[in-house]
Design an enzyme around this catalytic site. Structure first.
Site, PDB file in Angstrom:
ATOM      1  N   GLY A 239     -23.911 -69.953 -24.424  1.00 57.99           N
ATOM      2  CA  GLY A 239     -24.343 -69.091 -23.322  1.00 57.99           C
ATOM      3  C   GLY A 239     -24.838 -69.934 -22.162  1.00 57.99           C
ATOM      4  O   GLY A 239     -24.260 -69.927 -21.085  1.00 57.99           O
ATOM      5  N   PHE A 240     -25.925 -70.670 -22.424  1.00 52.70           N
ATOM      6  CA  PHE A 240     -26.466 -71.620 -21.448  1.00 52.70           C
ATOM      7  C   PHE A 240     -26.840 -70.938 -20.136  1.00 52.70           C
ATOM      8  O   PHE A 240     -26.855 -71.564 -19.085  1.00 52.70           O
ATOM      9  CB  PHE A 240     -25.482 -72.776 -21.206  1.00 52.70           C
ATOM     10  CG  PHE A 240     -24.917 -73.354 -22.471  1.00 52.70           C
ATOM     11  CD1 PHE A 240     -25.750 -73.998 -23.383  1.00 52.70           C
ATOM     12  CD2 PHE A 240     -23.580 -73.230 -22.784  1.00 52.70           C
ATOM     13  CE1 PHE A 240     -25.251 -74.501 -24.571  1.00 52.70           C
ATOM     14  CE2 PHE A 240     -23.072 -73.733 -23.976  1.00 52.70           C
ATOM     15  CZ  PHE A 240     -23.901 -74.369 -24.866  1.00 52.70           C
ATOM     16  N   GLY A 510     -36.757 -67.657 -27.300  1.00 52.11           N
ATOM     17  CA  GLY A 510     -36.250 -66.929 -28.464  1.00 52.11           C
ATOM     18  C   GLY A 510     -37.101 -67.131 -29.702  1.00 52.11           C
ATOM     19  O   GLY A 510     -37.534 -66.170 -30.355  1.00 52.11           O
ATOM     20  N   ARG A 622     -44.781 -76.259 -33.319  1.00 51.21           N
ATOM     21  CA  ARG A 622     -44.276 -76.388 -34.684  1.00 51.21           C
ATOM     22  C   ARG A 622     -42.747 -76.300 -34.684  1.00 51.21           C
ATOM     23  O   ARG A 622     -42.172 -75.460 -33.996  1.00 51.21           O
ATOM     24  CB  ARG A 622     -44.862 -75.264 -35.535  1.00 51.21           C
ATOM     25  CG  ARG A 622     -44.323 -75.239 -36.925  1.00 51.21           C
ATOM     26  CD  ARG A 622     -45.060 -74.224 -37.756  1.00 51.21           C
ATOM     27  NE  ARG A 622     -45.693 -74.902 -38.877  1.00 51.21           N
ATOM     28  CZ  ARG A 622     -46.588 -74.349 -39.656  1.00 51.21           C
ATOM     29  NH1 ARG A 622     -47.020 -73.139 -39.424  1.00 51.21           N
ATOM     30  NH2 ARG A 622     -47.075 -75.021 -40.671  1.00 51.21           N
ATOM     31  N   PRO A 626     -35.927 -77.453 -38.677  1.00 53.12           N
ATOM     32  CA  PRO A 626     -35.661 -78.851 -38.303  1.00 53.12           C
ATOM     33  C   PRO A 626     -34.191 -79.152 -38.006  1.00 53.12           C
ATOM     34  O   PRO A 626     -33.888 -79.864 -37.052  1.00 53.12           O
ATOM     35  CB  PRO A 626     -36.140 -79.636 -39.533  1.00 53.12           C
ATOM     36  CG  PRO A 626     -37.165 -78.755 -40.163  1.00 53.12           C
ATOM     37  CD  PRO A 626     -36.711 -77.338 -39.913  1.00 53.12           C
ATOM     38  N   GLN A 632     -30.461 -79.042 -31.247  1.00 49.73           N
ATOM     39  CA  GLN A 632     -30.753 -78.618 -29.873  1.00 49.73           C
ATOM     40  C   GLN A 632     -31.028 -79.827 -28.978  1.00 49.73           C
ATOM     41  O   GLN A 632     -30.563 -79.902 -27.847  1.00 49.73           O
ATOM     42  CB  GLN A 632     -32.013 -77.733 -29.833  1.00 49.73           C
ATOM     43  CG  GLN A 632     -31.773 -76.290 -30.176  1.00 49.73           C
ATOM     44  CD  GLN A 632     -31.267 -75.505 -28.979  1.00 49.73           C
ATOM     45  OE1 GLN A 632     -30.562 -76.041 -28.131  1.00 49.73           O
ATOM     46  NE2 GLN A 632     -31.601 -74.245 -28.917  1.00 49.73           N
ATOM     47  N   GLY A 696     -41.076 -73.532 -26.975  1.00 50.38           N
ATOM     48  CA  GLY A 696     -39.630 -73.570 -26.764  1.00 50.38           C
ATOM     49  C   GLY A 696     -39.075 -74.983 -26.849  1.00 50.38           C
ATOM     50  O   GLY A 696     -39.788 -75.970 -26.677  1.00 50.38           O
ATOM     51  N   GLY A 698     -35.008 -75.436 -26.507  1.00 46.97           N
ATOM     52  CA  GLY A 698     -33.604 -75.539 -26.080  1.00 46.97           C
ATOM     53  C   GLY A 698     -33.426 -76.176 -24.720  1.00 46.97           C
ATOM     54  O   GLY A 698     -32.506 -76.961 -24.507  1.00 46.97           O
ATOM     55  N   GLU A 699     -34.277 -75.850 -23.781  1.00 44.30           N
ATOM     56  CA  GLU A 699     -34.061 -76.339 -22.430  1.00 44.30           C
ATOM     57  C   GLU A 699     -34.804 -77.634 -22.122  1.00 44.30           C
ATOM     58  O   GLU A 699     -34.267 -78.526 -21.480  1.00 44.30           O
ATOM     59  CB  GLU A 699     -34.395 -75.222 -21.439  1.00 44.30           C
ATOM     60  CG  GLU A 699     -33.334 -74.149 -21.590  1.00 44.30           C
ATOM     61  CD  GLU A 699     -33.597 -72.876 -20.860  1.00 44.30           C
ATOM     62  OE1 GLU A 699     -33.182 -72.782 -19.697  1.00 44.30           O
ATOM     63  OE2 GLU A 699     -34.191 -71.968 -21.452  1.00 44.30           O
TER      64      GLU A 699
HETATM   65 MO1  MOS Z   1     -31.111 -70.106 -20.262  1.00 46.97          MO
HETATM   66  S1  MOS Z   1     -30.553 -71.095 -18.545  1.00 46.97           S
HETATM   67  O1  MOS Z   1     -32.654 -69.685 -19.779  1.00 46.97           O
HETATM   68  O2  MOS Z   1     -30.100 -68.818 -20.553  1.00 46.97           O
END
Ligand code: MOS
Length: 732
Positions: A239-240, A510, A622, A626, A632, A696, A698-699
């Site tokens: 998605g990104f 998420g 946390r 893992p 990620q 978070g 991922g980013e």
């Molecule tokens: Mo991400 S760029 O927050 O879907």
């Protein structure tokens, strides 16, 4: 890792995925399915005078040609950052207007994809062209100060102290401008929809990060009740940010299906997603950074000019991140938006944080050299526990630990400070660079429904979308840990508007949103099981308790929101609207952090730049899962390498649109470009932020990578490069 670490369990959906079992949105094949293709605008701006679809209609197998003249009563679903549901407010094919090159002007639905594509190519249009601008500096652009718009109500300006005055008097000053190009995220799964009507009920199968926005947006656009729309998206193939709202093809497919009375599949081809979906806007960053003689950063001014479209203001939130990197006591952030004739840009992984930290962290490296200070040590000396933007404390912040552990693991003490001081025996220039990254801690409301059965199954339904990041695995593990049910026996139902309200999954929220809700549901279930068993559980499984009590199943629902959010937030959640809490929560501020250490090697003759080695240490609270967390970070580092050395969407100001609209010419790193990426986590729970202690990941994973690479290139070559991407030609 600390002994708090959760075990490294495999992805619950890995085996099925390797076997090709999961059906993605466009994999949906059913009797009577029609295939659709789009004809697109060949001018950058203007309007249609005449459209000829006769030849298209004559292609054997064609069932429908839709144009702005035949779309019927459809309206725009609005812009997601303007109270609506779409990636932009402009829905193509509702009028004669052409807002950008590549915009759809007609849809053909046919028995076969071949017929649809052939017919779409036969649609011709006459246009009247209008002047247009597609680059930041072009004539005809409009510059808007974000602070003078209603956007300031939810994106406050970042101002602390008197940055201008203090900068003017600072003994050491850096004043430089950094440029980031437009970029397009390219998930493997193209944006695509299968739409099917059953009476007045519409079902949409689509890979998305925001099933609820699609549901409400389609209902709004078509003028029907959201009760009559279901969106099903158990998997998205990446998605990104591209799939974070209603795309333009969904409504077109829904109308085509309604008109033909048959299910319709519309897959937007790769070239199309460069024009018909959001992208990372071009941005320019003017930074002034001042320090005293001891190396304390005493003032920073970060002014950003970022691209937006003619029809929408895509809010910029760049300086909210750069302000939070260090203990600046004086900071001034400015965001300006520049209207250009493109589709509305949007959120591409670390949308603001990556460009903002590229600029600020390159500038900090420049400061380190101006001061003659080691770049790691300078960063440690400017660490803070207090947030510059608000004056509030951080709920947790382990930047120093990330830097120390990363330096240790990388072997940073063996670095010699001077540029061009490290060479291999074949004269390859070696550079070592460092940078940090931050990303706001965000939480959205979630409703979780949990059911256990006497056969030992557990079903958790919650808001969340699986786009490869591993949320299904993290949820299955969370329920498994709570209830003592094997993860393989936990079904995770996500991305389905029929099962639970589906908030947009993005912004790295998420895990911190869905996992605490699922854990709450697990706790509530344990309490309910005690009631059912009229006594303690005594190590028995839910199935054993249900059997003993003669019950087949037990189910319950819980809901959870970000600290400080009002109960009315659940109304927004159910309406498919963004309902985001953070990073400022009343008395504290939450961010995730990372430190990246990078080695570059530059070949003496070809000047080819390679990145053989990266060490990244993340503070994401946390670590809930893992295996997927490590993955990620690796993915984020690869994105950072792409951003630093490869990716740019090329624009020709004479023609508009994007030129390199395919994966042959939009260059991303491939396996052979990637060396060792070592990932480590601080793994300290932040239970102020949420009960699971998860922040978070991922980013933040990609934030700072590009600066670390640019800084390593400077160390290797003595060339300070301030524009991305850095390519061979810049080192000749
Ligand atoms: Mo991400 S760029 O927050 O879907």
């Amino acid at each position: 890792m600390s002994d708090l670490s959760f075990p490294d369990t495999p992805r619950v959906d890995a085996y099925d995925k390797v076997c090709g079992k999961p059906l993605f949105g466009a994999d949906d094949v059913r009797p009577g399915l029609l295939h659709a293709a789009l004809a697109v605008s060949t001018i950058p701006k203007g309007h249609i005078v005449a459209l000829d679809s006769k030849a298209a209609s004559g292609v054997p197998g064609v069932r429908l040609v839709l144009t702005h003249e035949t779309m019927g009563a459809v309206k725009s679903s609005g812009f997601i950052m303007g109270g609506g549901y779409g990636f932009q407010s402009f829905q193509p094919m509702l009028s004669r207007a052409i807002a950008y090159r590549g915009q759809p002007i007609a849809l053909v639905a046919a028995d076969t994809l071949e017929a649809a594509v052939e017919a779409a190519h036969l649609v011709t249009a006459e246009y009247i062209e209008e002047p247009f601008s597609v680059t930041l500096g072009a004539k005809g652009t409009e510059i808007i100060n974000q602070a003078d718009t209603p956007l300031k109500n939810f994106i406050p300006e970042i101002i602390a102290g008197d940055a201008d005055k203090v900068f003017a008097q600072a003994p050491v000053r850096i004043d430089a401008t950094y440029n980031c190009p437009p970029q397009h995220q390219n998930p493997i799964e193209l944006i695509a929809t299968v739409a099917e009507w059953n009476g007045d009920k519409l079902t949409i199968h689509e890979g998305t990060q925001n099933a609820e926005a699609i549901r409400h947006g389609v209902a709004l656009g078509l003028g029907i009740s959201p009760e009559n729309v279901a969106v099903i998206s158990p998997f998205a193939g990446g998605g990104f940010g591209q799939k974070n709202s209603l795309q333009m093809q969904t409504i077109l497919a829904a109308v085509a299906s309604r008109e033909t009375g048959q299910p319709v599949k519309l897959v937007v081809p790769r070239a199309g997603v460069f024009h018909d979906a959001s992208f990372r806007p071009a941005s320019r960053h003017h930074i002034r950074l001042g320090a005293d003689k001891s190396g304390k950063m005493i003032a920073a001014i970060h002014e950003v000019d970022a691209q937006t479209s003619r029809h929408d203001l895509f809010p910029g939130e760049y300086t909210a991140t750069s302000a939070r990197l260090y203990g600046f006591s004086n900071f001034r952030g400015v965001e300006r938006l520049i209207r250009t004739d493109v589709q509305t840009p949007g959120y591409m992984r670390a949308p603001f944080e990556h460009p903002a930290c590229f600029a600020m962290e390159t500038c900090v490296d420049e400061l380190a050299y101006a001061l003659g200070r080691d770049p790691v040590e300078l960063r440690l000396a400017n660490d803070t526990t207090i947030d510059t933007a608000t004056g509030l404390p951080f709920s947790s912040r382990h930047v120093a630990e990330c830097l120390r552990r990363g330096a240790e693991r990388f072997g940073w003490t063996n670095r010699s400070m001077a540029p061009r001081s490290m060479r291999s025996s074949d004269r390859t220039e070696i550079g070592w660079g460092v940078a940090i990254g931050a990303y706001p801690g965000l939480i959205v409301p979630a409703v979780a429904h949990l059911r256990v059965t006497d056969e030992g199954d557990a079903v958790i339904s919650v808001g969340g979308h699986e786009m490869g990041q591993g949320i299904r695995t993290a949820l299955a593990n969370a329920i498994s840990r709570k209830l003592g049910v094997p993860a393989a026996k936990v079904s995770v139902v996500i991305g389905d508007t029929r099962a639970a309200p589906q908030h947009l999954t993005a912004g790295s929220w998420g895990t911190a949103s869905a996992i605490p809700a699922a854990e709450d549901a697990g706790d509530a279930m344990l309490t309910a099981l005690v009631e059912v068993s009229h006594g303690p559980l005594a190590g028995r499984t839910p199935a054993e308790i249900l059997k003993a009590a003669g019950r087949q199943s037990l189910e319950l629902e819980v809901q959870r929101k970000a600290p400080g959010q009002p109960d009315a937030i659940f109304g927004r959640l159910r309406a498919g609207l963004p309902s985001i809490g953070g990073p400022v929560f009343g008395s504290y501020v939450t961010c995730s952090y990372i430190a990246h250490f990078v080695e570059v090697r530059i070949e003496p003759n070809t000047r080819r730049i390679r990145v053989p080695r990266v060490v990244s240490v993340a503070d994401c609270g946390r670590v809930m899962s893992p295996r997927t967390a490590t993955s990620q970070v690796r993915g984020g580092v690869v994105w950072g390498i792409g951003a630093a050395l490869r990716e740019a969407s090329e624009v020709d100001p004479r023609y508009g649109g994007f030129l390199n609209a395919d994966l042959a010419e939009y260059v991303v790193p491939v396996n052979a470009d990637i060396g060792s990426i070592e990932v480590e986590f601080i793994d300290e729970p932040d239970t102020t932020f949420n009960s699971a202690g998860a922040k978070g990941l991922g980013e933040v994973s990609m934030v700072g990578v590009a600066a670390a690479i640019a800084n390593a290139v400077f160390h290797a070559t003595g060339r300070r490069l301030r524009d991305l991407p850095i390519r061979i030609e810049h080192l000749l």
